[in-house]
Design a protein around this motif. Structure first.
Motif, short mmCIF file in Angstrom:
data_model
loop_
_atom_site.label_atom_id
_atom_site.label_comp_id
_atom_site.label_asym_id
_atom_site.label_seq_id
_atom_site.Cartn_x
_atom_site.Cartn_y
_atom_site.Cartn_z
N TYR A 281 76.55 82.57 90.80
CA TYR A 281 75.23 83.20 90.69
C TYR A 281 74.29 82.33 89.86
N LEU A 282 74.78 81.81 88.72
CA LEU A 282 73.93 80.96 87.86
C LEU A 282 73.51 79.69 88.60
N SER A 283 74.44 79.07 89.33
CA SER A 283 74.09 77.84 90.05
C SER A 283 73.06 78.13 91.14
N SER A 284 73.14 79.33 91.75
CA SER A 284 72.13 79.69 92.76
C SER A 284 70.75 79.87 92.13
N LYS A 285 70.71 80.13 90.81
CA LYS A 285 69.45 80.25 90.08
C LYS A 285 69.03 78.93 89.44
N ASN A 286 69.71 77.81 89.83
CA ASN A 286 69.42 76.49 89.27
C ASN A 286 69.66 76.43 87.77
#
Length: 871
Positions: free
Chosen positions: A617-622
């Motif tokens: 989820y964090l990586s999808s939020k950059n």
């Protein structure tokens, strides 16, 4: 004699001064083309083990690969390298050494970076009315200078090159167009970002209207639609009651952002409809569609009236008036009848109707009865108590009551007449004694008063702190404004933990409905006195504000603690209370606590799955976390893991990497190989840390790389060594974590792929496998088994392949990346190869001795004891 004694003491206590203390080599000025390597060196004589610090523009530089070389006893040399020079690397550099409280500095040197122009101000998007004039600004610098700028507007060249900075006046446009600028110097041309001129229009209707109900208060939230290229200023809320009859309520206009509003004073268990429109400087949007909702039920607001009874020897009959709909505040569940006999409360009775018939009337003589109405939300107030007596007794009491009422009324009338006569006589006496009811002139009037409120001047009341009092930037204030919680709603409890930033305390937060929620509060150190330190603390809260995922800790709010005699308040970050604390401590307690307990393999894999889902989820939020470890994962009351502690996290807006500037005390045992070498952090470096966290979970909280010092980690990894397979760790789980440690970042699995692998493992596990009690096993010195999974994704390796094979291969690798795998797998050490910028204990190529850039023989570097890698 005293002089000789003083000299002897100097020689005993400060032997390093015998040789003198001086820099024998100073860094030299460098002019470097952008993208090339730069290297500065300095040497100092007179200390046995100096701590040489590199400085840039007055700031300390932190390096993960700083190297020391002994030239001779008490003579050391060190270097600072920049492998790919960028514009931000230009500046003034020097070395510093602290000796007995005195700071000694080398001569300074400058790195000048030459390349194509570097933009210091790129053109920004413009929103304007049709035909309205506006300016565009573009600025770029060298070296080399001069730098000239040319504009392109709507695909058409806007004049010739002009000196930088350049401001282009545009008389006005009627349609949206694109624009950019070019900057040129002797090295070449740079092109800026492409901007857009937007024409302001009416906004779209609001969307995503959500309603949160708390008793008689309703919080309305909505999302802005397209804003028409102009910031929204206000929104209008229309409401109606009982949608079938459409009783319109007064409109409410609220300032935005935030896009929410709390509507108070609504009736319970009532149907409402609501819709919203928003305004920008052009005008108003259309209203959103109506959204219907019903307020929750509440306890009745009134007691049943007119409670009467009929008593016979056979039964007692009770009657009372039914409550009105607006008094009931919900659906009637039952009427509750409570009765008391001889001072003792009896078991209450429940009735569906507004009457009751109870057999055995004589047993209720001299009992008192009360009745209350109940809904699902609770019971309302009790009616006045009614005493149960036969009719004959009540008539006699009524007559006696009338007689007593008459006597009391007579006494009251007589008393009033007596008081009236006394006042008249008193007034008459004043006039005859003094001649007038007024005082003669000159007599001082005595004035008395009572203070409405008292103040203590020595303890002034502290005003409520605001974000404006912190001195932080406007963007951060805007992000935190809608999560600011007044300090008066917080009650701090005992301390849960303490660290460099401050402490974490248990607290209780008073909610809007009067209830209390248990929370955890992160409190910054009380000795913090600068806005920059406070801003750094609040940036973590700003990241968390936008997180909405069950495996990522969510921000509740931010509060400010006002301190007497201090200009700045202390920021407090309010987080959910995690019942089971951090994952690392939980794992340690399962193995080493006073009451050890067994954790099933299925639960351990579930922990890994929770962390992987949160990181995906964090990586999808950059968001790059940069400090993922078991200590920074929290366990809630449902044993769900939430990724937390974003103190080192960084949001990336362009590209897919973040280059670390200067951060101290990095968690080296969790940091990826390329991050140790180049200070480059990506989502793939978070995957490396996830693999280490998986190892922590399977080792039940043991510290990674037992027996390996922090300063030895880089050399340990570059040889191809990795964490050994923990006891009781299945091969397939070890293969997954081992695949996270590929030296080539793109060969590591993505978090999405890791989730799929772990879900497959979890599904194949039995619900609660029976295991022997966990024992503490020291992994230090344990050898890697041939089938341990080294080379996940490339098959199982035997002992020979472990020495010479090339694990971690993946599709789409470049040739130089395959060479990098050879180095990292340990094959380079076997064939005696030195590769790229990796400095290890073996430096010679093909057995030859060669000269390095600084003129030192490579043979000098071959002595392992003279090389210290600072991490």
């Amino acid at each position: 004699m005293d002089i000789y004694l003083w000299i002897i003491l100097i020689l005993v206590h400060y032997p390093e001064r015998i040789h003198g203390l001086k820099f024998t080599k100073n860094p030299a000025n460098l002019t470097v083309t952008q993208g090339n390597m730069a290297r500065l060196g300095c040497a100092i004589e007179g200390l046995s083990e100096p701590e040489i610090v590199w400085m840039k523009d007055g700031e300390k530089l932190y390096s993960t690969d700083q190297m020391y070389i002994t030239l001779e006893a008490h003579h050391w040399e060190t270097f600072h390298s920049v492998k790919s020079v960028q514009q931000q690397d230009a500046g003034k550099y020097w070395c510093e050494v602290e000796h007995h409280g005195t700071m000694i500095s080398s001569e300074p040197a400058w790195i000048t970076v030459e390349g194509v122009p570097h933009f210091t101000e790129e053109p920004k998007d413009v929103a304007t009315f049709p035909g309205a004039p506006f300016n565009l600004t573009c600025a770029a610098i060298g070296p080399p200078e001069p730098v000239e700028v040319q504009w392109w507007l709507g695909g058409v060249q806007g004049g010739d090159y002009r000196p930088s900075p350049s401001i282009l006046f545009v008389p006005g446009v009627n349609n949206s167009i694109k624009f950019y600028c070019e900057a040129k110097n002797a090295r070449g041309i740079s092109v800026s970002r492409t901007g857009t001129v937007h024409i302001k229009v009416l906004p779209d209707s609001p969307t995503n209207i959500h309603i949160n109900q708390i008793s008689d208060n309703v919080t309305l939230r909505w999302s802005q639609g397209f804003n028409g290229h102009s910031d929204l200023s206000t929104c209008t809320i229309q409401m109606s009651k009982n949608p079938g009859r459409k009783v319109k309520l007064p409109e409410q206009q609220v300032a935005v952002p935030p896009f929410q509003h709390t509507i108070r004073g609504l009736s319970s268990y009532t149907n409402y409809s609501v819709r919203v429109r928003c305004d920008n400087e052009v005008g108003s949007s259309r209203f959103s569609p109506w959204v219907d909702f019903q307020t929750p039920e509440a306890a009745p607001s009134a007691a049943p009236k007119n409670l009467t009874f009929e008593l016979t020897e056979q039964q007692l009959s009770l009657m009372w008036a039914a409550l009105q709909e607006e008094e009931l505040n919900g659906r009637l569940l039952a009427y509750k009848v409570q009765w008391n006999l001889g001072g003792d409360s009896q078991e209450p009775l429940l009735f569906k109707e507004n009457f009751a018939h109870v057999s055995g009337g004589d047993r209720f003589f001299n009992a008192t009865f009360q009745v209350s109405a109940c809904t699902v939300a609770g019971c309302g107030p009790w009616s006045p108590p009614v005493l149960i007596m036969p009719a004959s007794v009540m008539e006699a009491q009524t007559q006696r009551g009338h007689m007593w009422v008459g006597l009391i009324l007579g006494l009251l009338v007589a008393t009033m007449v007596g008081l009236l006569l006394t006042v008249l006589v008193h007034r008459r006496g004043k006039e005859t004694q003094f001649g007038s009811v007024f005082k003669p002139p000159g007599t001082e009037n005595v004035v008395s008063f009572t203070a409405a409120r008292s103040f203590n001047r020595q303890c002034p009341e502290l005003s409520e702190s605001t974000l404006d009092s912190l001195g932080i930037n406007d963007d951060l204030k805007a992000k935190l404004r809608d999560v600011l919680i007044p300090e008066r709603l917080l009650t701090l409890g005992h301390m849960l933990g303490k660290g460099e930033f401050g402490s974490v305390r248990e607290a209780f937060l008073k909610m809007e409905d009067g209830s209390v929620q248990k929370v955890a509060v992160k409190v910054l150190k009380t000795d913090i006195n600068s806005s920059s330190d406070i801003e750094q603390c609040l940036k973590e809260a700003a990241y968390m504000k936008d997180f909405h995922h069950p495996n990522v800790i969510q921000l509740i709010g931010v509060s400010l603690h006002r301190r007497p005699q201090q200009r700045l308040p202390i920021p407090m970050v309010i987080l959910p209370f995690m019942k089971h604390g951090d994952l690392h401590t939980f794992l340690l307690m399962s193995r080493l606590g006073d009451n050890p307990f067994t954790l099933s393999l299925q639960m351990l894999v579930q922990f890994m799955l929770d962390i992987a889902r949160g990181m995906e989820y964090l990586s999808s939020k950059n968001i790059i976390h940069r400090d993922l470890a078991a200590r920074n994962c929290m366990l809630n009351e449902n044993m769900t893991v939430c990724v937390a502690d974003f103190g080192l996290s960084k949001k990336i807006y362009s590209g897919d990497y973040y280059r670390q500037g200067s951060v101290s005390k990095l968690p080296v045992k969790w940091i990826a190989l390329e991050s140790l070498a180049d200070n480059v952090y990506t989502t793939q470096s978070d995957v490396w840390a996830f693999g280490v966290t998986m190892w922590e979970i399977m080792a039940r909280g043991q510290t990674p790389y037992p027996g390996v010092e922090n300063s030895e980690i880089y050399e340990y990894l570059i040889k191809g060594e990795r964490l050994k397979q923990p006891p009781d760790c299945p091969d397939d789980i070890y293969e997954i974590m081992h695949s996270c440690w590929s030296p080539v970042p793109k060969c590591r699995p993505s978090f999405q792929h890791l989730i799929a692998q772990l879900e497959g493992l979890w599904a194949g596990l039995s619900p609660a496998p029976t295991k022997e009690p966990l024992l503490y096993v020291n992994l230090e010195g344990e050898e890697l088994e041939p089938d341990s999974g080294l080379g996940a994704g490339a098959g199982t390796l035997n002992t020979e392949e472990h020495s010479w094979g090339v694990p971690w291969q993946c599709v789409g690798m470049e040739e130089d990346e395959k060479d990098w795998l050879m180095v990292s797998s340990g094959a380079a050490l076997a064939i005696g190869g030195d590769y790229r910028y990796i400095i290890g204990p073996r430096g010679a190529i093909d057995g030859e001795s060669r000269q390095s850039e600084d003129g030192l023989s490579q043979d000098v570097r071959d002595d392992e004891e003279d090389i210290i890698i600072n991490v």
